[in-house]
Enzyme design. Structure first.
Site, short mmCIF file in Angstrom:
data_model
loop_
_atom_site.label_atom_id
_atom_site.label_comp_id
_atom_site.label_asym_id
_atom_site.label_seq_id
_atom_site.Cartn_x
_atom_site.Cartn_y
_atom_site.Cartn_z
N ALA A 1 -42.07 -41.35 -49.70
CA ALA A 1 -41.80 -40.95 -48.34
C ALA A 1 -42.79 -42.23 -47.41
O ALA A 1 -42.11 -43.24 -47.61
CB ALA A 1 -43.56 -40.78 -48.45
N ILE B 1 -44.05 -43.00 -45.21
CA ILE B 1 -45.88 -43.48 -44.98
C ILE B 1 -45.58 -44.74 -45.79
O ILE B 1 -46.29 -45.60 -45.53
CB ILE B 1 -46.78 -43.12 -44.60
CG1 ILE B 1 -47.87 -43.39 -44.76
CG2 ILE B 1 -46.38 -42.26 -46.89
CD1 ILE B 1 -47.69 -43.89 -43.26
N ARG C 1 -37.91 -37.51 -55.80
CA ARG C 1 -37.13 -35.87 -56.69
C ARG C 1 -36.02 -36.23 -56.47
O ARG C 1 -35.23 -35.57 -56.85
CB ARG C 1 -37.42 -34.90 -55.33
CG ARG C 1 -38.39 -33.83 -55.64
CD ARG C 1 -39.69 -33.16 -54.68
NE ARG C 1 -38.81 -33.44 -53.03
CZ ARG C 1 -39.00 -33.13 -52.22
NH1 ARG C 1 -39.00 -31.46 -52.02
NH2 ARG C 1 -38.73 -33.19 -51.11
N TYR D 1 -41.30 -37.83 -61.73
CA TYR D 1 -42.85 -38.27 -61.50
C TYR D 1 -43.43 -38.14 -62.55
O TYR D 1 -43.95 -39.98 -62.47
CB TYR D 1 -42.79 -37.34 -60.68
CG TYR D 1 -42.80 -36.91 -58.70
CD1 TYR D 1 -42.09 -38.23 -58.57
CD2 TYR D 1 -43.02 -35.95 -58.53
CE1 TYR D 1 -41.66 -37.69 -56.94
CE2 TYR D 1 -42.20 -35.98 -57.38
CZ TYR D 1 -42.23 -36.54 -57.08
OH TYR D 1 -41.12 -36.67 -55.42
N LYS E 1 -54.38 -38.94 -47.63
CA LYS E 1 -54.76 -38.26 -47.14
C LYS E 1 -54.19 -37.05 -46.93
O LYS E 1 -53.14 -37.40 -46.40
CB LYS E 1 -56.11 -38.91 -46.43
CG LYS E 1 -55.63 -39.51 -44.99
CD LYS E 1 -55.15 -40.39 -44.91
CE LYS E 1 -53.88 -41.16 -43.93
NZ LYS E 1 -52.96 -42.03 -44.71
N ARG F 1 -45.56 -31.30 -42.59
CA ARG F 1 -46.47 -30.95 -41.87
C ARG F 1 -47.29 -29.48 -41.26
O ARG F 1 -47.42 -29.41 -40.91
CB ARG F 1 -46.98 -31.96 -40.96
CG ARG F 1 -47.49 -33.45 -41.94
CD ARG F 1 -47.13 -34.83 -41.09
NE ARG F 1 -45.94 -35.38 -40.31
CZ ARG F 1 -46.15 -36.33 -39.96
NH1 ARG F 1 -46.73 -37.64 -39.48
NH2 ARG F 1 -44.82 -36.30 -39.73
N ASP G 1 -54.08 -32.68 -41.06
CA ASP G 1 -52.92 -33.75 -41.41
C ASP G 1 -53.61 -35.15 -40.38
O ASP G 1 -53.72 -36.29 -40.32
CB ASP G 1 -51.71 -33.48 -41.17
CG ASP G 1 -50.63 -34.98 -40.84
OD1 ASP G 1 -50.29 -35.83 -39.55
OD2 ASP G 1 -50.73 -35.13 -42.09
#
Length: 325
Positions: A12, A14, A37, A58, A97, A165, A177
């Protein structure tokens, strides 16, 4: 064990900020595996960031016996499934989160965590920065008297209409978010656990909020207000203000204080501003995670705490006339 061997469950956006870069400053943390993925994307991520192992999927990463911990930055709708699977595989978990898609899922994860001896931490990184502890110390000392009102904002523009999002099927929405930060801050700095009394949404689609305002009430009668947006006239605002009967405390940019922040206090006799020294909030968080996993250190954002935040999020949606995610 010299260091915590961590695998990233997803490549990701982040992940470099939240895990890769902080690990360079935390000797007891080692990011040694990644899965995505798309295998090509995982390969590219590993090459770019020096991650030695790429897993095919995963499940292979979660089941890797060489790993001690898993970082979960997947879409919100996948958090519960893969956090539980990681716990069942004997891994410590740092989960982004919002913790899950809804409170029912959060309770299921919390139950799994409680039944294990694993550290399960929700990644509210801001909570680990010293500016929050400084604010809590000032409030506990009665600097602004009895708290009467708390207001928290988390607003920023997200103009990409196709961003995940904004997808209901992936448990998206502004409250999920951005609002999760503001609600958690209201819980952290307010006088007890609040309840939702009203909410109003502005929609991106029929079931996805692009902005939300919610009113809350604390056990002592104090009030709270949450404002969040991913696309609205509230273009940018990240602050928390605590009003007491003897003054006011404000944190500007409580979410990422490493970039810039100001802690301001005003009473009847004095006004002052502070900058609280500290590393990046993500670095403080990763250090806390590794210390908890390796040495039994404290966890400020455990799974049990995440359940309370997710209940608030669900209630905000209900009061706004929307279904929880």
């Amino acid at each position: 064990m010299d260091s915590l061997q961590i695998g990233a469950l997803g490549a990701a956006r982040i992940t470099p900020q939240a895990l890769i870069r902080p690990a360079r400053s935390v000797p007891e943390a080692a990011v040694v595996a990644v899965a995505a993925r798309d295998r090509a994307r995982a390969d590219a991520f590993a090459t770019r960031h020096g991650v030695p192992v790429v897993h095919a999927d995963y499940a292979a990463l979660v089941d890797d016996p060489a790993l001690d911990a898993v970082y979960v930055p997947l879409p919100n709708s996948l958090h519960a499934e893969w956090t539980v699977r990681a716990i069942e595989a004997g891994k410590h978990v740092l989960c982004e989160k919002p913790f899950t898609a809804n409170a029912e899922e959060a309770q299921r994860v919390a139950d799994a965590a409680a039944a294990s001896d694993r550290v399960v931490m929700e990644a509210f990184h801001y909570r680990y920065h010293p500016v929050v502890d400084r604010a809590l110390d000032l409030l506990a000392a009665g600097t602004i008297g009895t708290v009467r009102r708390v207001e928290a904002r988390m607003c920023f523009p997200l103009p990409r209409r196709g961003d995940i999002r904004f997808r209901a099927d992936l448990a998206g929405g502004a409250t999920m978010d951005a609002g999760c930060y503001a609600l958690h801050c209201l819980r952290t700095l307010g006088p007890g656990e609040p309840t939702v009394v009203a909410a109003r949404a502005r929609l991106r689609a029929s079931d996805v909020d692009r902005a939300m305002t919610a009113l809350l009430r604390y056990p002592n009668g104090a009030t709270g207000r949450m404002t969040c947006s991913l696309w609205s006239s509230d273009v940018l605002g990240v602050s928390c203000v605590v009003h007491g009967d003897a003054g006011r405390l404000r944190i500007t940019n409580y979410v990422a204080p490493q970039y810039w922040h100001r802690l301001s206090v005003r009473t009847a006799t004095r006004r002052w501003h502070e900058r609280v020294a500290g590393e990046a909030s993500y670095t403080h968080q990763l250090r806390a995670f590794t210390t908890a996993a390796l040495h039994g250190g404290p966890v400020l954002t455990p799974a049990s705490d995440a359940v309370r935040t997710m209940r608030l999020i669900d209630d905000v949606y209900r009061h706004a006339g929307l279904h929880p995610r």
